[in-house]
Scaffold this active site. Structure first.
Site: not given
Length: 420
Positions: A258, A273, A345, A348, A386
């Site tokens: 990403r 991130r 987070e 999800s 994460r």
């Protein structure tokens, strides 16, 4: 893509639903008009083609003195067909482009609001307390030579990392741990391709809305996936599934890429991130009537993963203003990260209803002979980087070592990390 029949037949309900997501009612009315124009042009083209065929047949039956006029009339009809076909091509291109940007209708139970307005459903796991200065994951991993950010920046730039030694072994252990849990719940393991064509990105709803986040190869028009949701969803693109095949459930493992456009300066320390990371992804194809139950089921698997890692976390029902384009409803698990003194987070899961299936042309052949669109759902069983952050920060000790949760010890082969 939303159901155009619903837009035609019940415009008010669609407009009200999309208004919850901030979608403009006037824009939706313009799209309905565009759809009407496209359908009218389709009818005009069909009539013009029929007239052209009729005129052409008439030439062969006409007398010699009638033929010149009929040939001229047939030529005019041919030109009219070409003109209308060109109009239809242009209108269909605009129709496809504009409707592709319309998000899914939100689930009636999804909360209203924007980012930060999520509703906490419940928490689980014991929140850690420390009687020593807390280190963040960068300090813990770098001091054990399990993470190298400086050399990664030299090789690839910012937001890349080397996981080394016990850091790399921790990733392998976490991945297999999460896959085994998913398999126990009936998910078939898959290693999917991570370079995909535009059709797969479009079909899953990442194009055009998320284009800024996606890496595209220079010469081959391949997209690097940001999640294995894309190739898992496209696995049954253009297929007609028998009703008794469902549910179909997969667990995919892949690197993910990403650009993180628009997040400059936010959560950039360490591996929270990054541009490249790895994920274990859950994906389900189900009958529409079972989609809500499947959504809760995927969430329960995610929670099982992090319960086993003995991490404190909260489950959040994400507001409609913060949903991705394809999601009707989304639940996040946010783990407590002691190094940040905040929830972040870590997983999800989304119910995309028939939004992706309509683009992918993935349908169910029902036993009564009718076909209907399958419903698709996805969830992150484990985002490796994460999960590593949550684990090492939660289970750190004063001497910089990290206790390995009991559920992970068989996969890692040790009870403590970073012991010297």
């Amino acid at each position: 893509m939303i159901d155009l029949r619903l837009l035609r037949d019940d415009f008010a309900s669609v407009a009200t639903a999309l208004a919850r997501r901030g979608y403009d009612r006037d824009e939706l009315a313009a799209l309905r008009h565009l759809d009407e124009r496209r359908r009218a042009l389709v009818a005009e083209v069909d009539r013009a083609r029929a007239d052209q065929r009729s005129a052409s047949k008439g030439i062969g039956r006409a007398s010699p003195d009638q033929r010149p006029a009929l040939i001229e009339a047939a030529a005019e009809r041919k030109a009219e067909v070409a003109r209308l076909e060109q109009q239809l091509t242009e209108v269909e291109a605009e129709h496809t482009r504009r409707f592709a940007a319309v998000p899914n209708l939100p689930h009636p139970d999804a909360p209203d609001g924007d980012e930060g307005d999520g509703v906490v459903r419940h928490t689980f796991g014991e929140r850690p307390h420390f009687d020593f200065p807390v280190r963040d994951h960068v300090e813990l991993l770098e001091s054990a030579d399990a993470l190298d950010l400086a050399r990664a920046a030299k090789v690839s730039g910012a937001r890349f990392a080397y996981l080394k030694g016990e850091g790399a072994l921790l990733e392998f252990a976490l991945v297999r741990y999460a896959i085994d849990i998913a398999m126990r719940h009936g998910h078939t393991p898959v290693i999917p391709p991570v370079l995909v064509r535009e059709d797969a990105m479009y079909g899953t709803g990442f194009l055009p809305t998320d284009e800024q986040q996606i890496f595209l190869t220079r010469d081959d028009d391949y997209y690097l996936v940001g999640t294995s949701e894309v190739p898992l969803a496209a696995l049954h693109m253009d297929e007609l599934l028998d009703e008794d095949e469902l549910p179909i459930r997969y667990v995919g493992y892949s690197p993910c890429f990403r650009r993180e456009a628009g997040t400059h300066g936010k959560d950039t320390r360490g591996i929270l991130r990054v541009h490249q990371f790895e994920k274990v992804e859950l994906f389900s194809f189900v009958h529409p009537e079972l989609a809500d139950d499947e959504h809760e089921r995927i969430l329960s698997i995610e929670q099982e993963v992090f319960t086993g890692l003995e991490v404190h976390a909260q489950v959040v029902d994400i507001p409609v203003g913060d949903l991705g384009a394809s999601a009707a409803r989304k639940f996040d698990i946010e783990a407590w990260l002691p190094g940040q003194d905040a929830y972040r987070e870590v997983t999800s899961c989304s119910n995309t209803t028939d939004y992706q299936a309509r683009r992918l042309k993935a349908r169910i052949r029902r036993q009564d002979g009718d076909n209907l669109l399958v419903h698709t759902l996805n969830g992150t069983a484990l985002a490796v980087q994460r999960a590593i952050i949550a684990l090492v920060e939660t289970h750190q000790r004063a001497d910089g070592t990290v206790v390995v949760p009991a559920a992970l010890q068989p996969y890692l082969g040790r009870e403590v990390l970073f012991a010297r």
